[in-house]
Design a protein around this motif. Structure first.
Motif, PDB file in Angstrom:
ATOM      1  N   PHE A   1       0.836  -1.206   0.000  1.00 12.13           N
ATOM      2  CA  PHE A   1       0.000   0.000   0.000  1.00 12.13           C
ATOM      3  C   PHE A   1       0.871   1.258   0.000  1.00 12.13           C
ATOM      4  CE2 PHE A   1      -4.113  -1.831   2.113  1.00 12.13           C
ATOM      5  CZ  PHE A   1      -4.413  -2.498   0.945  1.00 12.13           C
ATOM      6  N   GLU A   2       1.869   1.288   0.874  1.00 11.35           N
ATOM      7  CA  GLU A   2       2.732   2.473   0.979  1.00 11.35           C
ATOM      8  C   GLU A   2       3.477   2.737  -0.322  1.00 11.35           C
ATOM      9  OE1 GLU A   2       5.132   1.780   4.448  1.00 11.35           O
ATOM     10  OE2 GLU A   2       3.476   2.271   5.806  1.00 11.35           O
ATOM     11  N   ARG A   3       3.923   1.682  -1.003  1.00 15.77           N
ATOM     12  CA  ARG A   3       4.620   1.861  -2.283  1.00 15.77           C
ATOM     13  C   ARG A   3       3.707   2.474  -3.338  1.00 15.77           C
ATOM     14  NH1 ARG A   3       6.944  -3.028  -0.688  1.00 15.77           N
ATOM     15  NH2 ARG A   3       5.619  -4.310  -2.034  1.00 15.77           N
ATOM     16  N   HIS A   4       2.413   2.309  -3.172  1.00 18.30           N
ATOM     17  CA  HIS A   4       1.448   2.867  -4.123  1.00 18.30           C
ATOM     18  C   HIS A   4       0.750   4.111  -3.573  1.00 18.30           C
ATOM     19  CE1 HIS A   4       1.769  -0.267  -7.164  1.00 18.30           C
ATOM     20  NE2 HIS A   4       1.985  -1.084  -6.148  1.00 18.30           N
ATOM     21  N   GLY A   5       1.319   4.696  -2.527  1.00 20.29           N
ATOM     22  CA  GLY A   5       0.792   5.955  -1.976  1.00 20.29           C
ATOM     23  C   GLY A   5      -0.492   5.803  -1.186  1.00 20.29           C
ATOM     24  N   ILE A   6      -0.786   4.597  -0.720  1.00 25.72           N
ATOM     25  CA  ILE A   6      -2.022   4.353   0.029  1.00 25.72           C
ATOM     26  C   ILE A   6      -1.693   4.353   1.519  1.00 25.72           C
ATOM     27  CG2 ILE A   6      -3.888   2.708   0.461  1.00 25.72           C
ATOM     28  CD1 ILE A   6      -3.377   1.683  -2.440  1.00 25.72           C
ATOM     29  N   GLN A   7      -2.430   5.199   2.242  1.00 23.81           N
ATOM     30  CA  GLN A   7      -2.195   5.313   3.687  1.00 23.81           C
ATOM     31  C   GLN A   7      -3.479   5.007   4.443  1.00 23.81           C
ATOM     32  OE1 GLN A   7      -0.896   9.394   3.786  1.00 23.81           O
ATOM     33  NE2 GLN A   7       1.241   8.777   3.859  1.00 23.81           N
TER      34      GLN A   7
ATOM     35  N   ARG B   1      -6.087  11.486  -1.930  1.00 26.61           N
ATOM     36  CA  ARG B   1      -7.458  11.288  -2.430  1.00 26.61           C
ATOM     37  C   ARG B   1      -8.095  10.144  -1.632  1.00 26.61           C
ATOM     38  NH1 ARG B   1      -8.541  10.297  -8.733  1.00 26.61           N
ATOM     39  NH2 ARG B   1      -8.047  12.504  -8.792  1.00 26.61           N
ATOM     40  N   LEU B   2      -9.301  10.388  -1.145  1.00 22.50           N
ATOM     41  CA  LEU B   2      -9.993   9.414  -0.305  1.00 22.50           C
ATOM     42  C   LEU B   2     -10.367   8.171  -1.115  1.00 22.50           C
ATOM     43  CD1 LEU B   2     -11.165   9.015   2.570  1.00 22.50           C
ATOM     44  CD2 LEU B   2     -13.318   9.881   1.678  1.00 22.50           C
ATOM     45  N   LEU B   3      -9.918   7.014  -0.640  1.00 21.39           N
ATOM     46  CA  LEU B   3     -10.331   5.737  -1.239  1.00 21.39           C
ATOM     47  C   LEU B   3     -11.565   5.201  -0.521  1.00 21.39           C
ATOM     48  CD1 LEU B   3      -7.037   3.686  -1.768  1.00 21.39           C
ATOM     49  CD2 LEU B   3      -8.597   4.515  -3.515  1.00 21.39           C
ATOM     50  N   ARG B   4     -11.495   5.219   0.819  1.00 18.68           N
ATOM     51  CA  ARG B   4     -12.627   4.762   1.613  1.00 18.68           C
ATOM     52  C   ARG B   4     -12.620   5.518   2.924  1.00 18.68           C
ATOM     53  NH1 ARG B   4     -12.644  -1.189   3.819  1.00 18.68           N
ATOM     54  NH2 ARG B   4     -11.456  -0.217   5.481  1.00 18.68           N
ATOM     55  N   ALA B   5     -13.778   6.024   3.294  1.00 13.96           N
ATOM     56  CA  ALA B   5     -13.901   6.733   4.571  1.00 13.96           C
ATOM     57  C   ALA B   5     -13.799   5.729   5.721  1.00 13.96           C
ATOM     58  CB  ALA B   5     -15.241   7.458   4.636  1.00 13.96           C
ATOM     59  N   ALA B   6     -13.222   6.171   6.817  1.00 13.37           N
ATOM     60  CA  ALA B   6     -13.161   5.333   8.015  1.00 13.37           C
ATOM     61  C   ALA B   6     -14.570   5.236   8.592  1.00 13.37           C
ATOM     62  CB  ALA B   6     -12.211   5.942   9.032  1.00 13.37           C
ATOM     63  N   MET B   7     -15.002   4.026   8.911  1.00 12.94           N
ATOM     64  CA  MET B   7     -16.321   3.820   9.506  1.00 12.94           C
ATOM     65  C   MET B   7     -16.150   3.850  11.011  1.00 12.94           C
ATOM     66  SD  MET B   7     -17.891   1.019   6.909  1.00 12.94           S
ATOM     67  CE  MET B   7     -16.462   0.436   6.008  1.00 12.94           C
TER      68      MET B   7
ATOM     69  N   TYR C   1      -8.898   4.794   4.150  1.00 17.01           N
ATOM     70  CA  TYR C   1      -7.660   4.829   3.368  1.00 17.01           C
ATOM     71  C   TYR C   1      -7.692   5.994   2.395  1.00 17.01           C
ATOM     72  CZ  TYR C   1      -6.635   0.153   5.107  1.00 17.01           C
ATOM     73  OH  TYR C   1      -6.360  -0.914   5.923  1.00 17.01           O
ATOM     74  N   VAL C   2      -6.525   6.614   2.208  1.00 15.95           N
ATOM     75  CA  VAL C   2      -6.348   7.650   1.189  1.00 15.95           C
ATOM     76  C   VAL C   2      -5.195   7.228   0.287  1.00 15.95           C
ATOM     77  CG1 VAL C   2      -7.243   9.593   2.543  1.00 15.95           C
ATOM     78  CG2 VAL C   2      -4.823   9.030   2.679  1.00 15.95           C
TER      79      VAL C   2
END
Length: 196
Positions: free
Chosen positions: A119-125, A168-174, A163-164
């Motif tokens: 995820f980190e390698r693809h900019g996903i946090q 850019r927001l991928l999924r909002a935290a529930m 996750y962003v």
């Protein structure tokens, strides 16, 4: 005697008028040509500017496409990360080293670490907002919890992390949000691009 010397004054005046008319016509033609040249220069400059703007826009779109290409796949794989976390959260905490469950837990932890590295390698946090002020741009409130010890509007339980990707927001935290406690101080929030 030359032919000019043989001309009468009327013929000379006529010739001068004709020459003046030709000069006026040439001047008008020159003015029209200069105006046309100026208009063509203006069109050329505008076309060049539009071309440069188009090139820059296409370059930005190409960069965005490369940056966010894995977004759809990442959204689909987020549930795998959630399930790995759930497995670790429910695993017994007191497993001893010789216990077969201990090896399984270590394997799941290693798998989760590797997935987070990808995820980190693809900019996903990951967004884990527990204890933060509720932000509708990043969080999705699933329920409210009566808790007078927490300021109202504070995230006190995370059902699923958000996750962003590159901001850019991928999924909002529930999340579960407190209600009924003291009113929180207003603080400026993070700016996140919510376009998918």
């Amino acid at each position: 005697m030359t032919q000019t010397d043989n001309q009468t004054p009327e013929q000379t005046t006529e010739q001068q008028t004709e020459t003046a008319g030709e000069t006026d016509a040439l001047t008008q033609n020159l003015s029209r040509a200069q105006a046309e040249i100026a208009e063509l220069k203006d069109r050329l400059l505008r076309t060049a500017a539009e071309g440069e703007n188009l090139r820059k826009r296409l370059e930005r779109e190409k960069e965005d496409a490369a940056k966010y290409a894995s977004g759809k796949f990442a959204k689909d794989i987020l549930t795998v990360a959630d399930n790995l976390r759930r497995a670790l959260d429910t695993a017994p905490k007191d497993a001893v080293e010789n216990d077969p469950v201990h090896g399984l837990i270590a394997g799941v932890e290693a798998t989760e670490r590797e997935l987070i590295g990808v995820f980190e390698r693809h900019g996903i946090q990951r967004i884990d907002p527990k204890g933060q002020r509720f932000d509708p741009n990043l969080h999705q409130a699933m329920f409210e919890i009566e808790d007078p010890t927490q300021p109202s509007g504070t995230v006190i339980q995370v059902v699923a992390a958000g996750y962003v990707q590159h901001g850019r927001l991928l999924r909002a935290a529930m999340v579960g949000v407190s209600k009924g406690g003291p009113q929180p101080e207003i603080q400026p929030g993070n700016t996140v691009n919510t376009q998918a």
